[in-house]
Motif scaffolding. Sequence first.
Motif, PDB file in Angstrom:
ATOM      1  N   UNK A  84      -6.984  16.701 -63.127  1.00 31.55           N
ATOM      2  CA  UNK A  84      -8.053  15.864 -62.571  1.00 31.55           C
ATOM      3  C   UNK A  84      -8.925  16.624 -61.585  1.00 31.55           C
ATOM      4  N   UNK A  85      -8.325  17.540 -60.818  1.00 40.38           N
ATOM      5  CA  UNK A  85      -9.063  18.234 -59.761  1.00 40.38           C
ATOM      6  C   UNK A  85      -9.381  19.680 -60.111  1.00 40.38           C
ATOM      7  N   UNK A  86      -9.466  19.975 -61.383  1.00 38.91           N
ATOM      8  CA  UNK A  86      -9.737  21.343 -61.815  1.00 38.91           C
ATOM      9  C   UNK A  86     -11.162  21.780 -61.457  1.00 38.91           C
ATOM     10  N   UNK A  87     -11.351  23.083 -61.320  1.00 39.32           N
ATOM     11  CA  UNK A  87     -12.682  23.648 -61.079  1.00 39.32           C
ATOM     12  C   UNK A  87     -13.383  23.757 -62.421  1.00 39.32           C
ATOM     13  N   UNK A  88     -14.238  22.806 -62.717  1.00 39.37           N
ATOM     14  CA  UNK A  88     -14.827  22.710 -64.045  1.00 39.37           C
ATOM     15  C   UNK A  88     -15.719  23.900 -64.389  1.00 39.37           C
ATOM     16  N   UNK A  89     -16.420  24.428 -63.402  1.00 41.42           N
ATOM     17  CA  UNK A  89     -17.293  25.583 -63.650  1.00 41.42           C
ATOM     18  C   UNK A  89     -16.477  26.812 -64.045  1.00 41.42           C
ATOM     19  N   UNK A  90     -15.379  27.034 -63.321  1.00 43.96           N
ATOM     20  CA  UNK A  90     -14.505  28.164 -63.648  1.00 43.96           C
ATOM     21  C   UNK A  90     -13.843  27.965 -65.010  1.00 43.96           C
ATOM     22  N   UNK A  91     -13.436  26.730 -65.279  1.00 43.26           N
ATOM     23  CA  UNK A  91     -12.789  26.433 -66.560  1.00 43.26           C
ATOM     24  C   UNK A  91     -13.726  26.682 -67.738  1.00 43.26           C
ATOM     25  N   UNK A  92     -14.963  26.299 -67.578  1.00 44.41           N
ATOM     26  CA  UNK A  92     -15.943  26.494 -68.656  1.00 44.41           C
ATOM     27  C   UNK A  92     -16.127  27.978 -68.940  1.00 44.41           C
ATOM     28  N   UNK A  93     -16.225  28.785 -67.901  1.00 45.43           N
ATOM     29  CA  UNK A  93     -16.387  30.230 -68.081  1.00 45.43           C
ATOM     30  C   UNK A  93     -15.193  30.825 -68.817  1.00 45.43           C
ATOM     31  N   UNK A  94     -14.007  30.410 -68.414  1.00 46.66           N
ATOM     32  CA  UNK A  94     -12.789  30.921 -69.047  1.00 46.66           C
ATOM     33  C   UNK A  94     -12.713  30.474 -70.507  1.00 46.66           C
ATOM     34  N   UNK A  95     -12.998  29.194 -70.728  1.00 47.35           N
ATOM     35  CA  UNK A  95     -12.922  28.650 -72.083  1.00 47.35           C
ATOM     36  C   UNK A  95     -13.881  29.366 -73.033  1.00 47.35           C
ATOM     37  N   UNK A  96     -15.083  29.630 -72.554  1.00 45.37           N
ATOM     38  CA  UNK A  96     -16.064  30.332 -73.385  1.00 45.37           C
ATOM     39  C   UNK A  96     -15.618  31.777 -73.648  1.00 45.37           C
ATOM     40  N   UNK A  97     -15.091  32.424 -72.627  1.00 47.83           N
ATOM     41  CA  UNK A  97     -14.658  33.813 -72.770  1.00 47.83           C
ATOM     42  C   UNK A  97     -13.474  33.941 -73.725  1.00 47.83           C
ATOM     43  N   UNK A  98     -12.594  32.932 -73.727  1.00 47.73           N
ATOM     44  CA  UNK A  98     -11.392  32.998 -74.576  1.00 47.73           C
ATOM     45  C   UNK A  98     -11.609  32.402 -75.972  1.00 47.73           C
ATOM     46  N   UNK A  99     -12.769  31.795 -76.192  1.00 46.15           N
ATOM     47  CA  UNK A  99     -13.052  31.237 -77.509  1.00 46.15           C
ATOM     48  C   UNK A  99     -12.465  29.868 -77.758  1.00 46.15           C
ATOM     49  N   UNK A 100     -12.164  29.122 -76.685  1.00 50.88           N
ATOM     50  CA  UNK A 100     -11.629  27.775 -76.852  1.00 50.88           C
ATOM     51  C   UNK A 100     -12.722  26.820 -77.340  1.00 50.88           C
ATOM     52  N   UNK A 101     -12.310  25.749 -77.983  1.00 47.82           N
ATOM     53  CA  UNK A 101     -13.267  24.787 -78.542  1.00 47.82           C
ATOM     54  C   UNK A 101     -13.499  23.572 -77.646  1.00 47.82           C
ATOM     55  N   UNK A 102     -12.533  23.227 -76.793  1.00 53.35           N
ATOM     56  CA  UNK A 102     -12.642  21.975 -76.040  1.00 53.35           C
ATOM     57  C   UNK A 102     -11.971  22.071 -74.681  1.00 53.35           C
ATOM     58  N   UNK A 103     -12.462  21.252 -73.758  1.00 54.73           N
ATOM     59  CA  UNK A 103     -11.805  21.032 -72.472  1.00 54.73           C
ATOM     60  C   UNK A 103     -11.409  19.566 -72.420  1.00 54.73           C
ATOM     61  N   UNK A 104     -10.117  19.306 -72.249  1.00 52.52           N
ATOM     62  CA  UNK A 104      -9.611  17.934 -72.204  1.00 52.52           C
ATOM     63  C   UNK A 104      -9.086  17.678 -70.797  1.00 52.52           C
TER      64      UNK A 104
END
Length: 273
Positions: free
Chosen positions: A198-218
């Motif tokens: 719930x309290x994740x850093x969404x900006x950091x998560x988006x950068x990581x997800x894009x760099x790792x090739x993930x499809x979704x953030x849940x």
Amino acid sequence: MKLFSLFAIIVCLVQSSTLIASDQATPELFLKNGVTAHRGNSSEFPENTLPAFQSGIKVGADWIELDLFLTKDGKLVVTHDKTTKRVGDKSRTVAHSTYAELKTVDVATDFRKRHQKTKQECPFQQMPLLEDVLKLVKQQHRTRVSIQPKADCVKQAVALVKQLKMDPWVGFNDGSLTYMSQVKQLAPKIPVFWDRGANTDIDADIKIAKARGFEALVLNHQGITPEKIQKIKAAGLEPGAWTVNDPKLMKQLLKQGIERIYTDDPRLLLKLK
């Protein structure tokens, strides 16, 4: 005689093409409704059991989700907790037990008690193997299965998926960056739904997800805001929420733009879409 031979050849070709088709998934046939049946249809059947997964497919969820552990004798088993204490009639530590030992546990016990059902209404259920669930899912081309590794078993799970030629039917989800990154290293085309708090850093998560090739953030539903949803979408990722069973909250999240909801009650969510 020649006409009969020609007919026989045509029949053989049709049968061969049917067999080939049954072993291959056509992406266009998979449902795309954003409904993930959390541990199967766990509102109507004991969680992480074959009846729950069968029901999740039957009601029309586009994904069913399961949890994965590794037994003492190296079997990939479908269960959520480290022990069987919560769901079963006896307590066994999964990692310290053989599959033969775990099969003796009635993992429908908790569900039966909570729903005040008899054993006739809710019969004994044993912990399924991942292979059992994958083979069930492969029998159809509408619903896919998302695997959540609860232990260090990604390598074994991906190997089994490839052995069964099930890449198109499978995804992975979890909050572990290590596990989800390992999925992409071993099978880049398999989608990853990265679970966040719930309290994740969404900006950091988006950068990581894009760099790792993930499809979704849940995201945990308690931390979702319209701003976070917009950021996730702007990054080209699918925004999701876990785990939501309240119809009012479901409607609210859908209105805000959430594209995927993990729920114990997929039948209810599908009615609201």
